[in-house]
Write an enzyme that holds these catalytic residues in place. Structure first.
Site, PDB file in Angstrom:
ATOM      1  N   HIS A 159       0.843  -1.318  -0.090  1.00 45.76           N
ATOM      2  CA  HIS A 159      -0.183   0.641   0.127  1.00 45.76           C
ATOM      3  C   HIS A 159       0.589   1.091  -0.202  1.00 45.76           C
ATOM      4  O   HIS A 159       0.801   2.042  -0.701  1.00 45.76           O
ATOM      5  CB  HIS A 159      -0.343  -0.349   1.129  1.00 45.76           C
ATOM      6  CG  HIS A 159      -1.920  -0.881   0.646  1.00 45.76           C
ATOM      7  ND1 HIS A 159      -2.555  -2.112   1.154  1.00 45.76           N
ATOM      8  CD2 HIS A 159      -3.509  -0.744   0.242  1.00 45.76           C
ATOM      9  CE1 HIS A 159      -3.302  -2.884   0.276  1.00 45.76           C
ATOM     10  NE2 HIS A 159      -3.575  -1.903  -0.206  1.00 45.76           N
ATOM     11  N   ARG A 180     -11.063   3.262  -1.075  1.00 41.52           N
ATOM     12  CA  ARG A 180      -9.874   2.793   0.231  1.00 41.52           C
ATOM     13  C   ARG A 180     -10.758   3.788   1.216  1.00 41.52           C
ATOM     14  O   ARG A 180      -9.754   4.687   1.970  1.00 41.52           O
ATOM     15  CB  ARG A 180      -8.485   3.004  -0.264  1.00 41.52           C
ATOM     16  CG  ARG A 180      -8.550   1.605  -1.258  1.00 41.52           C
ATOM     17  CD  ARG A 180      -6.724   2.314  -1.519  1.00 41.52           C
ATOM     18  NE  ARG A 180      -6.786   0.564  -2.153  1.00 41.52           N
ATOM     19  CZ  ARG A 180      -5.982   0.755  -3.539  1.00 41.52           C
ATOM     20  NH1 ARG A 180      -5.702   1.982  -4.113  1.00 41.52           N
ATOM     21  NH2 ARG A 180      -5.753  -0.320  -4.381  1.00 41.52           N
ATOM     22  N   ARG A 191     -15.855   1.292  -0.805  1.00 37.30           N
ATOM     23  CA  ARG A 191     -15.575  -0.204   0.052  1.00 37.30           C
ATOM     24  C   ARG A 191     -15.418  -0.846   0.818  1.00 37.30           C
ATOM     25  O   ARG A 191     -14.676   0.793   1.357  1.00 37.30           O
ATOM     26  CB  ARG A 191     -13.842  -0.481  -1.072  1.00 37.30           C
ATOM     27  CG  ARG A 191     -13.231  -1.699  -0.361  1.00 37.30           C
ATOM     28  CD  ARG A 191     -12.451  -1.956  -1.222  1.00 37.30           C
ATOM     29  NE  ARG A 191     -11.669  -1.474  -0.005  1.00 37.30           N
ATOM     30  CZ  ARG A 191     -10.317  -1.738  -0.305  1.00 37.30           C
ATOM     31  NH1 ARG A 191     -10.349  -2.641  -1.713  1.00 37.30           N
ATOM     32  NH2 ARG A 191      -8.812  -1.084  -0.357  1.00 37.30           N
ATOM     33  N   GLU A 247     -10.906 -10.943  -4.987  1.00 38.03           N
ATOM     34  CA  GLU A 247      -9.849 -11.193  -5.061  1.00 38.03           C
ATOM     35  C   GLU A 247      -8.920 -12.045  -3.473  1.00 38.03           C
ATOM     36  O   GLU A 247      -7.691 -12.287  -4.074  1.00 38.03           O
ATOM     37  CB  GLU A 247      -9.155  -9.730  -4.310  1.00 38.03           C
ATOM     38  CG  GLU A 247     -10.454  -8.849  -3.038  1.00 38.03           C
ATOM     39  CD  GLU A 247      -9.472  -7.347  -2.609  1.00 38.03           C
ATOM     40  OE1 GLU A 247      -8.650  -7.378  -3.113  1.00 38.03           O
ATOM     41  OE2 GLU A 247     -10.081  -7.116  -1.570  1.00 38.03           O
ATOM     42  N   ASN A 253      -4.815  -6.952  -7.071  1.00 39.96           N
ATOM     43  CA  ASN A 253      -3.099  -7.010  -6.095  1.00 39.96           C
ATOM     44  C   ASN A 253      -3.555  -7.889  -5.189  1.00 39.96           C
ATOM     45  O   ASN A 253      -2.074  -8.762  -5.263  1.00 39.96           O
ATOM     46  CB  ASN A 253      -3.279  -5.543  -5.833  1.00 39.96           C
ATOM     47  CG  ASN A 253      -3.478  -3.898  -5.935  1.00 39.96           C
ATOM     48  OD1 ASN A 253      -2.996  -4.236  -7.015  1.00 39.96           O
ATOM     49  ND2 ASN A 253      -3.656  -3.296  -5.985  1.00 39.96           N
ATOM     50  N   ASP A 254      -4.293  -8.379  -4.131  1.00 37.19           N
ATOM     51  CA  ASP A 254      -4.367  -9.411  -3.820  1.00 37.19           C
ATOM     52  C   ASP A 254      -4.609 -10.869  -4.750  1.00 37.19           C
ATOM     53  O   ASP A 254      -4.358 -11.672  -4.005  1.00 37.19           O
ATOM     54  CB  ASP A 254      -6.013  -9.623  -2.965  1.00 37.19           C
ATOM     55  CG  ASP A 254      -5.439  -7.968  -1.338  1.00 37.19           C
ATOM     56  OD1 ASP A 254      -4.342  -8.752  -0.746  1.00 37.19           O
ATOM     57  OD2 ASP A 254      -6.072  -7.172  -1.439  1.00 37.19           O
ATOM     58  N   ARG A 259       3.174  -9.528  -1.526  1.00 35.27           N
ATOM     59  CA  ARG A 259       2.541  -8.351  -2.569  1.00 35.27           C
ATOM     60  C   ARG A 259       3.904  -7.714  -2.217  1.00 35.27           C
ATOM     61  O   ARG A 259       4.545  -6.947  -2.418  1.00 35.27           O
ATOM     62  CB  ARG A 259       0.752  -7.831  -2.621  1.00 35.27           C
ATOM     63  CG  ARG A 259       0.768  -7.863  -1.163  1.00 35.27           C
ATOM     64  CD  ARG A 259      -0.963  -7.108  -1.494  1.00 35.27           C
ATOM     65  NE  ARG A 259      -1.348  -5.739  -1.524  1.00 35.27           N
ATOM     66  CZ  ARG A 259      -2.042  -5.593  -1.853  1.00 35.27           C
ATOM     67  NH1 ARG A 259      -3.882  -6.223  -1.974  1.00 35.27           N
ATOM     68  NH2 ARG A 259      -2.577  -3.983  -2.641  1.00 35.27           N
ATOM     69  N   CYS A 267      -9.642  -3.175 -10.170  1.00 35.74           N
ATOM     70  CA  CYS A 267      -8.712  -2.098  -9.688  1.00 35.74           C
ATOM     71  C   CYS A 267      -8.068  -2.450  -9.403  1.00 35.74           C
ATOM     72  O   CYS A 267      -7.517  -1.271  -8.413  1.00 35.74           O
ATOM     73  CB  CYS A 267     -10.057  -1.595  -9.281  1.00 35.74           C
ATOM     74  SG  CYS A 267     -10.803  -2.553  -7.714  1.00 35.74           S
TER      75      CYS A 267
HETATM   76  C1  PEP Z   1      -7.117  -4.527  -4.752  1.00 34.01           C
HETATM   77  O1  PEP Z   1      -6.527  -5.826  -3.899  1.00 34.01           O
HETATM   78  O2  PEP Z   1      -6.399  -5.207  -6.334  1.00 34.01           O
HETATM   79  C2  PEP Z   1      -6.752  -3.807  -4.516  1.00 34.01           C
HETATM   80  C3  PEP Z   1      -7.503  -2.823  -5.456  1.00 34.01           C
HETATM   81  O3  PEP Z   1      -7.043  -3.637  -2.975  1.00 34.01           O
HETATM   82  P1  PEP Z   1      -5.951  -3.326  -2.263  1.00 34.01           P
HETATM   83  O4  PEP Z   1      -5.302  -3.169  -3.041  1.00 34.01           O
HETATM   84  O5  PEP Z   1      -6.365  -1.860  -1.417  1.00 34.01           O
HETATM   85  O6  PEP Z   1      -6.028  -4.268  -1.162  1.00 34.01           O
HETATM   86 MG    MG Z   2      -7.344  -5.602  -1.767  1.00 37.23          MG
END
Ligand code: PEP
Ligand code: MG
Length: 588
Positions: A191, A298, A334, A435, A458-459, A469, A506
Site C-alpha cells: 500500500h 479505499r 469500499r 480478490e 493486487n490481492d 505482495r 481496480c
Molecule cells: C486489490 O487487491 O487489487 C485492491 C485494489 O485492493 P487493495 O490494493 O487496497 O488491497
Molecule cells: Mg485488495
C-alpha cells in the site's frame, strides 16, 4: 557513483538530495556526516536522551501508582544508565571522533555494552542485557522517529530513502517537497507503493540495502520508470537524466491532451475509466485526469490517518464531501479493508498481531467480527447516499456465506435508518471485490447475488501465486501475467457478463500500459486506475481496436509462462503505441 536496481512502483524521474530514514528495528548502518554537521548530531543526541529520560520518568510514575515503588525501580535504573556520563560520553566521543550519525553512535555503543554484559559470569549482569536493548530501542525511537515525523513539514525538496515506510507515513508526505521515494523493503502492490503512485511521486521499492549506501545530503536520482537509483551520479548521468526529465514532462503534456476525450477504441467501443482514491481530496485531480467516477475509494485510510476510530459524523461528513466533489459522477465506496499491511493505531481486538496477517482477520472478516464498527460505517455511507450516486463494495469476499452475512448487516442498518426515519438513497448497487481465488472460481454463484464485480488483482495475484505482495525477496514471482491469474480473470469476466452485471478491475494492473489490450480483449469495459496513469491508458485505448485486443487475449491464452506473456504484451504495446514505452528501458 553507485547504481542499484529495485522494483519500480511509480513512474517518473526525481533528482534531488537525499533524506535517509533508518528503521528502529533493523541494524543501523554506519553513515558519515560532514564536519560542519557534527554539532547538530550532538544536539540531536542530547534531545533524544532528554526525551527518553522524560518518557522513563512518566513510566516510573505510572508503574509506581500501579505496582508500587519496588518494581517501578526498574525504570529508575534505566534513567540512571541514561545519565551515566561514562555511557553518554562514549556516544559523544564517537560522533566527534568518527563523524557519524547520532543513531549509529547509540547503536554501536549500546551493542558493545550489551555484548559485554551478556558475556559476564554474573547472572545479575547477564540479565541486564535486555535492559540495554530496551534502552537502545527507546533512544533510537526518538532519533529515528523524530526524523520520520519531520517528513511532513520539510523546508526544502528531497528524495526520501528509507528502510520501509508505512502507508500512513507515505500519505502524510508533502508532494511539493518529496520528489522521489526509494526503500529497501516492499513489493509492487504494497500500500505504500500504491499511495506513492497515487501521489505521483516517482518511487522504487525492494532495493534491499540501499539505506547502507546513502547519507542524508547525497545527490540521488530516482528513475521510477526503470527501477534504478543512482547515488552520487557523475556529470554525464546527471545531464542525461535532466534531459530525460524534460522529455517526460513533454510526454506527460502530450498524454494529458487526451484526458478529457472519451476512452473509446478506434471502432467506437466505450471503456469506462474510473479512478482509485484513498482520500476525497484526490477527487479533483482524478477528474482533471479524465476519470468519469470513482471505482475504488479505499475508506480504511480515514482510519489509518488518525489515532482514534473516526466517529460516524466524521465518516458521514467525509463521504458526503466525496460525493459532492464528484458532481453526479458515481462513487464506489469500499467498506473497511483494514488489517494485513494496513494497520490502524486504534487499539482494541483488531490490533492484535497475527502470525500470518494476510491470511488473517483482515478486511470483511474484521468487519464481520466487529459489528459496531461495520454498522457505523454502513450507517454513515447510507446517510451520505442521499447526496448522489453511491455504490457499496465489500472487499476480500471468499465465500457466498460471507457475502450474505455482509448483505444482511447492510439490511439491518437500512432497517435501523427506516425506524429512525433517516433518509438514504434507494437502489444502491452492492458489489464485491474478487480478490481471492475461491471467489473467482465461484464467480457464477456470486454474480447471482450482487450488482457488480470489481477484480482486485493486487490481492488476487498474491493469493493465487502464494506470493506476499509486499515482500521484496519474492517480488520476481509476483506477476499479473501468470497464466493462472489470467485464467481466473477470464472466468470472472465471463461469469459477470453472462449474469449481465457490471465487471470492473481496480488492481494496479489496470494502470499498467502493457496490460490494457489484454484486459479489453478479455472483455473488460471498465477499469479503475490510479489517477496519474489515466491519460496514458486512455491514449492506448484510443489507439487500438477491439479486434486487435481480442487477438492479443487469444494469443496470450497460448503461452505457458508469465515471462512469455509479459514479453509479448510489451512488444505489442511498443508496436501499437510506441510512446507508451518511452522512458522505460532507458540504458543505465
Ligand atoms: C486489490 O487487491 O487489487 C485492491 C485494489 O485492493 P487493495 O490494493 O487496497 O488491497
Ligand atoms: Mg485488495
Amino acid at each position: 557513483m553507485l547504481i542499484k536496481k529495485g522494483i519500480p512502483v511509480s513512474p517518473g524521474v526525481a533528482i534531488s538530495r537525499a533524506i535517509v530514514l533508518d528503521a528502529e528495528d533493523q541494524p543501523v548502518p554506519k553513515r558519515a556526516v560532514a564536519e560542519s554537521q557534527v554539532p547538530e548530531e550532538l544536539q540531536r543526541l542530547d534531545r533524544a536522551l532528554a526525551a527518553t529520560a522524560r518518557d522513563l520518568e512518566n513510566l516510573r510514575a505510572k508503574a509506581e501508582a500501579a505496582v508500587g515503588s519496588e518494581l517501578a525501580g526498574i525504570f529508575g535504573s534505566h534513567i540512571g544508565m541514561l545519565k551515566d556520563k561514562h555511557l553518554t560520553g562514549q556516544f559523544r566521543h564517537l560522533i566527534e571522533a568518527e563523524r557519524i550519525t547520532a543513531e549509529y553512535a547509540v547503536y554501536t555503543v549500546m551493542r558493545g555494552w550489551a555484548e559485554a554484559f551478556r558475556q559476564q559470569d554474573n547472572r545479575y549482569f547477564r540479565d541486564r542485557t535486555a535492559d540495554i536493548w530496551d534502552l537502545e530501542r527507546q533512544v533510537l525511537g526518538h532519533l529515528i522517529g523524530r526524523k520520520r515525523a519531520e517528513l511532513s513539514h520539510l523546508r526544502s525538496q528531497a528524495v526520501v530513502i528509507a528502510h520501509d515506510l508505512t502507508p500512513s507515513q507515505t500519505a502524510a508526505m508533502d508532494r511539493k517537497k518529496i520528489l522521489g521515494i526509494a526503500t529497501d523493503a516492499g513489493g509492487r502492490t504494497g500500500h505504500t507503493a500504491i499511495l506513492a503512485h497515487a501521489l505521483g511521486i516517482p518511487s522504487i521499492v525492494g532495493l534491499e540495502d540501499l539505506t547502507s549506501h546513502v547519507s542524508t545530503g547525497d545527490t540521488v536520482i530516482v528513475d521510477g520508470n526503470n527501477g534504478v537509483v543512482i547515488v552520487d551520479p557523475d556529470a554525464d548521468k546527471l545531464m542525461s537524466y535532466r534531459e530525460e526529465l524534460r522529455r517526460m514532462t513533454e510526454l506527460r503534456t502530450w498524454f494529458d491532451k487526451v484526458a478529457h476525450l472519451p476512452a473509446q477504441t478506434t471502432d467506437g467501443t466505450q471503456v469506462n475509466i474510473l479512478a482509485n482514491i484513498e482520500f476525497p481530496s484526490e477527487i479533483d485531480a482524478a477528474i482533471q485526469k479524465g476519470a468519469s467516477g470513482i471505482g475504488l475509494y479505499r475508506t480504511e485510510f480515514l482510519f489509518l490517518a488518525g489515532t482514534e476510530e473516526p466517529t460516524e459524523e466524521h465518516q458521514y461528513a467525509t463521504y458526503r464531501k466525496a460525493i459532492r466533489a464528484l458532481g453526479g459522477r458515481p462513487l464506489t465506496i469500499r467498506t473497511l479493508d483494514l488489517g494485513a499491511d494496513k494497520i490502524a493505531s486504534l487499539g482494541g481486538d483488531e490490533q492484535q498481531s497475527e502470525r500470518n496477517p494476510f491470511l488473517g482477520c483482515r478486511s470483511i472478516r474484521l468487519c464481520l467480527q466487529n459489528l459496531p464498527l461495520f454498522k457505523t460505517q454502513l450507517h454513515a455511507i447510507l446517510r451520505a447516499s442521499t447526496e448522489g450516486p453511491v455504490r457499496i463494495m465489500f472487499p476480500l469476499i471468499s465465500s457466498i456465506t460471507e457475502l450474505r452475512q455482509a448483505k444482511m448487516i447492510l439490511n439491518d442498518v437500512r432497517e435501523d435508518l427506516d425506524e429512525e426515519g433517516t433518509p438514504y438513497g434507494s437502489d444502491i448497487p452492492v458489489g464485491v471485490m474478487i480478490e481471492v481465488p475461491s471467489a473467482a472460481l465461484q464467480a457464477t454463484t456470486l454474480a447471482r447475488e450482487v450488482d457488480f464485480f470489481s477484480i482486485g488483482t493486487n490481492d488476487l495475484i498474491q493469493y493465487t501465486l502464494a506470493v506476499d505482495r509486499s515482500n521484496e525477496r519474492i517480488a520476481s514471482l509476483y506477476s499479473a501475467a501468470h497464466p493462472s491469474v489470467i485464467q481466473l480473470m477470464r472466468n470472472v469476466i465471463r461469469a459477470g457478463n453472462r449474469a449481465n452485471i457490471d465487471v470492473s478491475l481496480c488492481g494496479e494492473v489496470a494502470g499498467e500500459p502493457e496490460f490494457v489490450m489484454l484486459l479489453i480483449g478479455l472483455g473488460l469495459r471498465s477499469l479503475s486506475i490510479t489517477p496519474p496513469a489515466i491519460p496514458e491508458i486512455k491514449k492506448i485505448i484510443r489507439s487500438v481496436s477491439i479486434d486487435q485486443c481480442r487477438r492479443v487475449a487469444r494469443r496470450v491464452a497460448g503461452f505457458d509462462s508469465d515471462r512469455e506473456i509479459h514479453n509479448y504484451l510489451r512488444d505489442e504495446l511498443s508496436r501499437v503505441v510506441p510512446e507508451a514505452m518511452d522512458g522505460r528501458n532507458v540504458e543505465v
